[in-house]
Design an enzyme around this catalytic site. Structure first.
Site, short mmCIF file in Angstrom:
data_model
loop_
_atom_site.label_atom_id
_atom_site.label_comp_id
_atom_site.label_asym_id
_atom_site.label_seq_id
_atom_site.Cartn_x
_atom_site.Cartn_y
_atom_site.Cartn_z
N ASN A 9 36.57 32.54 33.23
CA ASN A 9 37.32 31.36 32.81
C ASN A 9 37.63 30.54 34.06
O ASN A 9 38.48 30.93 34.85
CB ASN A 9 38.62 31.80 32.11
CG ASN A 9 39.54 30.63 31.83
OD1 ASN A 9 39.12 29.49 31.80
ND2 ASN A 9 40.83 30.92 31.64
N TRP A 10 36.94 29.44 34.19
CA TRP A 10 37.10 28.62 35.41
C TRP A 10 38.36 27.78 35.40
O TRP A 10 38.66 27.11 36.38
CB TRP A 10 35.88 27.71 35.59
CG TRP A 10 34.62 28.42 35.94
CD1 TRP A 10 34.35 29.77 35.86
CD2 TRP A 10 33.42 27.82 36.44
NE1 TRP A 10 33.08 30.03 36.28
CE2 TRP A 10 32.47 28.85 36.63
CE3 TRP A 10 33.06 26.50 36.73
CZ2 TRP A 10 31.19 28.59 37.11
CZ3 TRP A 10 31.78 26.25 37.20
CH2 TRP A 10 30.86 27.29 37.40
N LYS A 11 39.05 27.74 34.28
CA LYS A 11 40.24 26.90 34.13
C LYS A 11 39.91 25.46 34.55
O LYS A 11 38.78 25.01 34.35
CB LYS A 11 41.41 27.47 34.95
CG LYS A 11 41.64 28.96 34.69
CD LYS A 11 42.92 29.45 35.29
CE LYS A 11 42.97 30.96 35.25
NZ LYS A 11 44.27 31.47 34.91
N HIS A 94 44.37 30.75 24.87
CA HIS A 94 44.72 31.23 26.22
C HIS A 94 46.22 31.00 26.44
O HIS A 94 46.77 30.00 25.97
CB HIS A 94 43.89 30.49 27.27
CG HIS A 94 44.00 31.10 28.63
ND1 HIS A 94 45.09 30.89 29.44
CD2 HIS A 94 43.18 31.94 29.30
CE1 HIS A 94 44.92 31.58 30.57
NE2 HIS A 94 43.76 32.22 30.51
N GLU A 96 47.82 29.90 28.84
CA GLU A 96 48.17 28.63 29.48
C GLU A 96 48.21 27.52 28.43
O GLU A 96 49.00 26.58 28.54
CB GLU A 96 47.18 28.31 30.62
CG GLU A 96 47.45 29.21 31.82
CD GLU A 96 46.24 29.51 32.68
OE1 GLU A 96 45.21 28.84 32.56
OE2 GLU A 96 46.35 30.46 33.50
N GLU A 172 45.66 39.76 27.52
CA GLU A 172 46.04 39.20 28.82
C GLU A 172 47.56 39.10 28.91
O GLU A 172 48.14 38.09 28.45
CB GLU A 172 45.44 37.80 28.98
CG GLU A 172 43.94 37.75 28.87
CD GLU A 172 43.36 36.56 29.62
OE1 GLU A 172 42.52 36.78 30.48
OE2 GLU A 172 43.79 35.42 29.35
N GLY A 178 46.89 35.36 37.11
CA GLY A 178 46.99 34.56 38.33
C GLY A 178 48.08 35.00 39.28
O GLY A 178 48.42 34.27 40.21
N SER A 219 44.45 39.08 36.68
CA SER A 219 44.27 39.53 38.07
C SER A 219 43.20 40.61 38.22
O SER A 219 43.35 41.52 39.03
CB SER A 219 45.61 39.98 38.67
OG SER A 219 46.53 38.91 38.69
N GLY A 240 39.74 35.11 35.56
CA GLY A 240 40.08 33.75 35.96
C GLY A 240 39.67 33.48 37.40
O GLY A 240 38.49 33.27 37.70
N GLY A 241 40.63 33.55 38.30
CA GLY A 241 40.41 33.20 39.71
C GLY A 241 39.18 33.85 40.33
O GLY A 241 38.41 33.19 41.04
C1 PEP Z 1 42.58 34.03 32.89
O1 PEP Z 1 42.59 32.85 33.25
O2 PEP Z 1 42.29 34.31 31.73
C2 PEP Z 1 42.91 35.07 33.87
C3 PEP Z 1 42.92 36.31 33.48
O3 PEP Z 1 43.20 34.64 35.15
P1 PEP Z 1 43.24 35.57 36.47
O4 PEP Z 1 42.03 36.47 36.44
O5 PEP Z 1 43.18 34.59 37.60
O6 PEP Z 1 44.51 36.35 36.42
#
Ligand code: PEP
Length: 258
Positions: A9-11, A94, A96, A172, A178, A219, A240-241
């Site tokens: 997930n590039w956000k 998600h 966010e 999640e 994050g 994470s 994500g990141g």
């Molecule tokens: C996400 O955006 O779904 C996520 C899990 O982010 P991260 O891996 O950065 O915690």
């Protein structure tokens, strides 16, 4: 046997030019890993460019959100029809979006229904906040998100496995996204085993609940991915990141290989 699944997930990161560059660099390493369903979810403006780069590979493409209506006066929104022209996957609900864009369980339900109607595979995110976790409300919150977010859906297929292929759940915990503070692998596995699969079984029956892929997200890094994938109920990750860094994302996908 559930096929392992890893999605990035590039956000709201990467210009179209940056996306082209990153995907070109990533494709060989991702393609070298067989037996894992791999999906990249860039922002909407990059979907067309990334789709061209993924043509002829076994790497899937996903959007990060969509509206539930096929068309209409919804300025700024993207319809399931438009998403389905470009991708096979879509992330829905998600945290966010729930947190910053008032996405309710009812809206998640409408979006998942629309995704399935348009032949998309929905990656549906659930997870409790830190406050809910500390109040001991994880099971209640996650169970409600599954039950209300997936109410009334018809997972059609010739058998449980094909019916379940269009639904992927990502557990999640919001406090792990994050933050660099991942859940413990055993703790995440327990939520999947004790809350998510039983809630899926109530909706769709046990064979389908056992066939749906359930991912962990929050994470995930190259250094901790294997611990999560070693858990019997965790079938992959929503990343994500770390999905924006080749040196992190490729080893995560490699670790998912059964
Ligand atoms: C996400 O955006 O779904 C996520 C899990 O982010 P991260 O891996 O950065 O915690």
């Amino acid at each position: 046997m559930r096929t392992p699944f890893v999605a990035g997930n590039w956000k709201m990161f990467m210009s179209v030019a940056e996306a082209r560059h990153l995907v070109s660099e990533m494709v060989p390493g991702l393609q070298a890993v067989e037996g894992v369903e791999k999906v990249l979810c860039p922002p909407f403006p990059s979907l067309l460019a990334v789709r061209a780069l993924l043509e002829g590979t076994d790497i899937g493409l996903g959007a990060q959100n969509m509206h539930w209506e096929t068309s209409g006066a919804y300025t700024g929104e993207v319809s399931p029809l438009m998403v389905a022209e470009l991708c096979h996957y879509v992330i829905i609900g998600h945290s966010e979006r729930r947190q910053y864009f008032c996405e309710s369980d009812e809206n998640v339900q409408r979006k998942v229904q629309a995704a399935l109607t348009h032949g998309l595979a929905a990656i549906v995110c659930v997870g409790e906040s830190l406050e809910e976790n500390e109040a001991g409300r994880t099971a209640e919150v996650v169970s409600r998100q599954i039950t209300q977010g997936l109410a009334g859906l018809n997972l059609t297929g010739t058998d449980a496995e094909s019916g379940a292929a269009s639904l992927i759940i990502a557990y999640e915990p919001v406090w792990a996204i994050g933050t660099g503070r991942a859940a413990t692998a055993q703790g995440a596995n327990a939520v999947v085993a004790d809350v998510i699969r039983p809630a899926l079984a109530n909706l769709f029956g046990d064979p389908t609940a056992q066939a749906v892929r359930v991912l962990y997200g929050g994470s995930v890094k190259a250094g901790n991915a294997a611990e999560f994938f070693a858990q019997p109920e965790i079938d992959g990750a929503l990343v994500g990141g770390a999905s924006l860094k080749i040196a992190e994302f490729i080893p995560i996908v490699q670790a998912a290989k059964a």
